[in-house]
Design an enzyme around this catalytic site. Sequence first.
Site, PDB file in Angstrom:
ATOM      1  N   THR A 198       1.022  -9.926  -5.444  1.00 13.14           N
ATOM      2  CA  THR A 198       1.940  -8.939  -6.002  1.00 13.14           C
ATOM      3  C   THR A 198       3.219  -9.628  -6.438  1.00 13.14           C
ATOM      4  O   THR A 198       3.580 -10.665  -5.875  1.00 13.14           O
ATOM      5  CB  THR A 198       2.260  -7.835  -4.967  1.00 13.14           C
ATOM      6  N   ARG A 199       3.884  -9.043  -7.423  1.00 10.58           N
ATOM      7  CA  ARG A 199       5.218  -9.529  -7.785  1.00 10.58           C
ATOM      8  C   ARG A 199       6.268  -8.468  -7.437  1.00 10.58           C
ATOM      9  O   ARG A 199       7.421  -8.573  -7.818  1.00 10.58           O
ATOM     10  CB  ARG A 199       5.275  -9.873  -9.280  1.00 10.58           C
TER      11      ARG A 199
ATOM     12  N   GLY B  73       9.618  -5.382  -3.153  1.00 10.65           N
ATOM     13  CA  GLY B  73       9.612  -4.396  -2.058  1.00 10.65           C
ATOM     14  C   GLY B  73       8.378  -4.569  -1.189  1.00 10.65           C
ATOM     15  O   GLY B  73       8.448  -4.591   0.050  1.00 10.65           O
TER      16      GLY B  73
ATOM     17  N   ASP C 174      -3.122  -1.581  -4.031  1.00 10.04           N
ATOM     18  CA  ASP C 174      -2.783  -0.684  -5.129  1.00 10.04           C
ATOM     19  C   ASP C 174      -2.432   0.625  -4.465  1.00 10.04           C
ATOM     20  O   ASP C 174      -3.190   1.157  -3.647  1.00 10.04           O
ATOM     21  CB  ASP C 174      -3.945  -0.521  -6.110  1.00 10.04           C
ATOM     22  N   SER C 175      -1.247   1.095  -4.765  1.00  4.69           N
ATOM     23  CA  SER C 175      -0.763   2.259  -4.043  1.00  4.69           C
ATOM     24  C   SER C 175      -0.187   3.266  -5.023  1.00  4.69           C
ATOM     25  O   SER C 175       0.018   2.957  -6.197  1.00  4.69           O
ATOM     26  CB  SER C 175       0.289   1.827  -3.018  1.00  4.69           C
TER      27      SER C 175
ATOM     28  N   PHE D 122      11.983   0.957  -2.141  1.00  7.01           N
ATOM     29  CA  PHE D 122      11.730   0.784  -3.574  1.00  7.01           C
ATOM     30  C   PHE D 122      10.963   1.996  -4.089  1.00  7.01           C
ATOM     31  O   PHE D 122      10.632   2.911  -3.324  1.00  7.01           O
ATOM     32  CB  PHE D 122      10.956  -0.529  -3.828  1.00  7.01           C
ATOM     33  N   GLY D 123      10.685   1.958  -5.388  1.00 10.91           N
ATOM     34  CA  GLY D 123       9.826   2.981  -5.986  1.00 10.91           C
ATOM     35  C   GLY D 123      10.338   4.400  -5.757  1.00 10.91           C
ATOM     36  O   GLY D 123      11.512   4.711  -6.009  1.00 10.91           O
ATOM     37  N   TYR D 124       9.458   5.243  -5.255  1.00 13.67           N
ATOM     38  CA  TYR D 124       9.779   6.665  -5.085  1.00 13.67           C
ATOM     39  C   TYR D 124      10.455   6.966  -3.745  1.00 13.67           C
ATOM     40  O   TYR D 124      10.639   8.132  -3.402  1.00 13.67           O
ATOM     41  CB  TYR D 124       8.480   7.488  -5.202  1.00 13.67           C
TER      42      TYR D 124
ATOM     43  N   HIS E 104       2.265   4.075   4.581  1.00  6.69           N
ATOM     44  CA  HIS E 104       0.878   3.955   4.129  1.00  6.69           C
ATOM     45  C   HIS E 104       0.450   2.479   4.111  1.00  6.69           C
ATOM     46  O   HIS E 104      -0.666   2.149   4.462  1.00  6.69           O
ATOM     47  CB  HIS E 104       0.746   4.577   2.732  1.00  6.69           C
TER      48      HIS E 104
END
Length: 206
Positions: free
Chosen positions: A11-12, A15, A73-74, A156-158, A184
């Site tokens: 992954t890059r 987070g 993959d999330s 990070f993200g949501y 998760h």
Amino acid sequence: MKNKIPLVLATRNSGKINEISAMISGLPFEVLSVEQFPGCPESSEPFSTYLENAKDKAKVVGDFCQTWALADDSGLEIQALQGAPGVLSARFAGPGATYRDNWEKVLREMDHVAANQREARFCCYMVLYHPSGKSFQTLGEMKGEIATTAQGNQGFGYDPIFWLPERNRTLAQLELSEKNKLSHRTKALELMVPHLEEISRSVSQI
Ligand code: ITT
């Protein structure tokens, strides 16, 4: 066992790297980044399921680096949006969207949704792959709700819009160590630990 087993995180996403590195630190693996393998290709995540994308991410990196590779993959699934953003979570607001673009789009689309209908979950499909062809897969989930406004600046993200009713906070208001007790990704990794332990045992016997 003297030497640690090389394991590349496929992954890059910084987070994810921070989270997985912290979770795996007690195991006898040397956690490597794809940045340490110049020219390492990246999966374009061409599939319509998390599992196929996670397998592809791990295989592309594991085959290039010739080591164990761990990918996930999330995504975020929101009931009121019929499961969106789902497998397209990273690109919900279009190609090149920032985390903020994506969560702002979710907040706009959830504007009309009542407080008792804002259930959501994160899911994480994790794949551990070796170029010999050996692989393991696990799934972790975390339930919560979509907040009405973004709060917090961790993660990070949501994370700023993912509300945890039992904590009365968003995920972005938790320290990394707190998020890592619930997430998760943690759950998927916990299920992966027996496989990692088995690998370390079989390598130490060689
Ligand atoms: P890699 O493919 O390089 O691993 P990515 O960011 O593209 O990184 P995914 O394809 O798995 O990762 O997309 C997942 C998206 O879902 C990610 O970009 C976030 O927007 C969101 N996401 C996943 N896990 C999350 C978490 O723990 N907290 C907040 N958002 C998360």
